[in-house]
Write a protein that holds these residues in place. Sequence first.
Motif, PDB file in Angstrom:
ATOM      1  N   PRO A   1       0.805  -1.235   0.000  1.00  0.00           N
ATOM      2  CA  PRO A   1       0.000   0.000   0.000  1.00  0.00           C
ATOM      3  C   PRO A   1       0.833   1.279   0.000  1.00  0.00           C
ATOM      4  CG  PRO A   1      -0.955  -1.591   1.500  1.00  0.00           C
ATOM      5  CD  PRO A   1       0.362  -2.160   1.068  1.00  0.00           C
ATOM      6  N   ALA A   2       2.019   1.240   0.608  1.00  0.00           N
ATOM      7  CA  ALA A   2       2.845   2.442   0.685  1.00  0.00           C
ATOM      8  C   ALA A   2       3.441   2.824  -0.660  1.00  0.00           C
ATOM      9  CB  ALA A   2       3.969   2.237   1.708  1.00  0.00           C
ATOM     10  N   MET A   3       3.352   1.946  -1.633  1.00  0.00           N
ATOM     11  CA  MET A   3       3.861   2.265  -2.964  1.00  0.00           C
ATOM     12  C   MET A   3       2.929   3.214  -3.709  1.00  0.00           C
ATOM     13  SD  MET A   3       5.286  -1.481  -4.080  1.00  0.00           S
ATOM     14  CE  MET A   3       6.362  -2.401  -2.956  1.00  0.00           C
ATOM     15  N   ASP A   4       1.710   3.363  -3.219  1.00  0.00           N
ATOM     16  CA  ASP A   4       0.755   4.303  -3.796  1.00  0.00           C
ATOM     17  C   ASP A   4       1.143   5.718  -3.370  1.00  0.00           C
ATOM     18  OD1 ASP A   4      -1.375   5.882  -4.562  1.00  0.00           O
ATOM     19  OD2 ASP A   4      -2.906   4.646  -3.603  1.00  0.00           O
ATOM     20  N   PRO A   5       1.389   6.644  -4.290  1.00  0.00           N
ATOM     21  CA  PRO A   5       1.776   8.019  -3.918  1.00  0.00           C
ATOM     22  C   PRO A   5       0.775   8.714  -3.008  1.00  0.00           C
ATOM     23  CG  PRO A   5       2.128   7.641  -6.269  1.00  0.00           C
ATOM     24  CD  PRO A   5       1.381   6.456  -5.752  1.00  0.00           C
ATOM     25  N   MET A   6      -0.492   8.278  -3.038  1.00  0.00           N
ATOM     26  CA  MET A   6      -1.518   8.904  -2.213  1.00  0.00           C
ATOM     27  C   MET A   6      -1.632   8.273  -0.827  1.00  0.00           C
ATOM     28  SD  MET A   6      -2.541  11.324  -4.066  1.00  0.00           S
ATOM     29  CE  MET A   6      -3.992  11.893  -3.170  1.00  0.00           C
ATOM     30  N   TYR A   7      -0.817   7.276  -0.555  1.00  0.00           N
ATOM     31  CA  TYR A   7      -0.922   6.580   0.728  1.00  0.00           C
ATOM     32  C   TYR A   7      -0.677   7.527   1.907  1.00  0.00           C
ATOM     33  CZ  TYR A   7       0.096   3.352   4.552  1.00  0.00           C
ATOM     34  OH  TYR A   7       0.106   2.695   5.757  1.00  0.00           O
ATOM     35  N   LYS A   8       0.256   8.471   1.763  1.00  0.00           N
ATOM     36  CA  LYS A   8       0.583   9.334   2.899  1.00  0.00           C
ATOM     37  C   LYS A   8      -0.508  10.347   3.213  1.00  0.00           C
ATOM     38  CE  LYS A   8       3.386  12.818   0.438  1.00  0.00           C
ATOM     39  NZ  LYS A   8       4.749  13.413   0.364  1.00  0.00           N
ATOM     40  N   VAL A   9      -1.484  10.501   2.321  1.00  0.00           N
ATOM     41  CA  VAL A   9      -2.602  11.409   2.603  1.00  0.00           C
ATOM     42  C   VAL A   9      -3.921  10.667   2.765  1.00  0.00           C
ATOM     43  CG1 VAL A   9      -1.501  13.356   1.450  1.00  0.00           C
ATOM     44  CG2 VAL A   9      -3.026  11.863   0.149  1.00  0.00           C
TER      45      VAL A   9
END
Length: 282
Positions: A79-87
């Motif tokens: 899941p952390a590979m998704d650029p939007m994961y941190k938001v």
Amino acid sequence: MKLKVATAALWLITFNCNEVVVTSFSPQLPLTESWGNSLRSETALLESANKDDSSSIPAPSPPPPVEIDPSMLLQPFLPAMDPMYKVRGPVGEEDFVLSRGGGPVDAELANENILKIVMIECSDLEVNTLAWKCLGYRFDEENECWTNEEVFPKWRENYPEPPDFIGMQRIYTKEVDRPSLRANQAISKAVPVESKQSLKRHLKPLGFKGYLYSELTPNKTRRAQVANWLLYYREELMGYTLEELLERRSAKKEAEEAERRRLQDEGKNPDDEWKYPVNEVV
């Protein structure tokens, strides 16, 4: 594949190995897993749990190797590979006290909450998010992004976007992991020497005894580095304006210069005493 590492009941104190030579860390240690090189470059300074002054501890003999189960090594987190994961990734949904919006609050920086970071009782994203808020990044819910207008100026120059301090993808190749490693080293260097033992000071009373040498992984050492900075932030930076912090830093430098002149007047060389390099965020 089994991995042999040296083991000892030691305290994890947040110094990077590029700041301090760890005499108990054998250069022949066969760290053959994929995270081995990363672990070498960020190994924290360790000291005996019952010692307060590490400078008085003689260099120990290399401890005997033990085998560690490779299952201790974290697998890649897709899941952390998704650029939007941190938001968009979940934060504060379990026992870890955290909200993505607003600035940091006391409950988020309580010792009990920080303890969950080093005990791996919260997600990598939650650790990052709390650090981002303390550094001054603010979440724009409408635009789903982190803004940097309130970030400490010196930090913002190098990190206009909030960095991943932990390595949320848990992929420790140089190409993927290098930015996280560098960011974690930067947050560690931002802690003055007098606050380097904050983990021991604040978390030992809650039962945290540090990590066994055989348990160290990049994820654990990086969590400890961030947790130590969060404690330093809570004790020394939180609640002060930028102008107040700059005044305090100026007064500290004046006191250090006065001490330097005193040593020179006594015929001593102030440069004989090695000092830990510090690069504060203010």
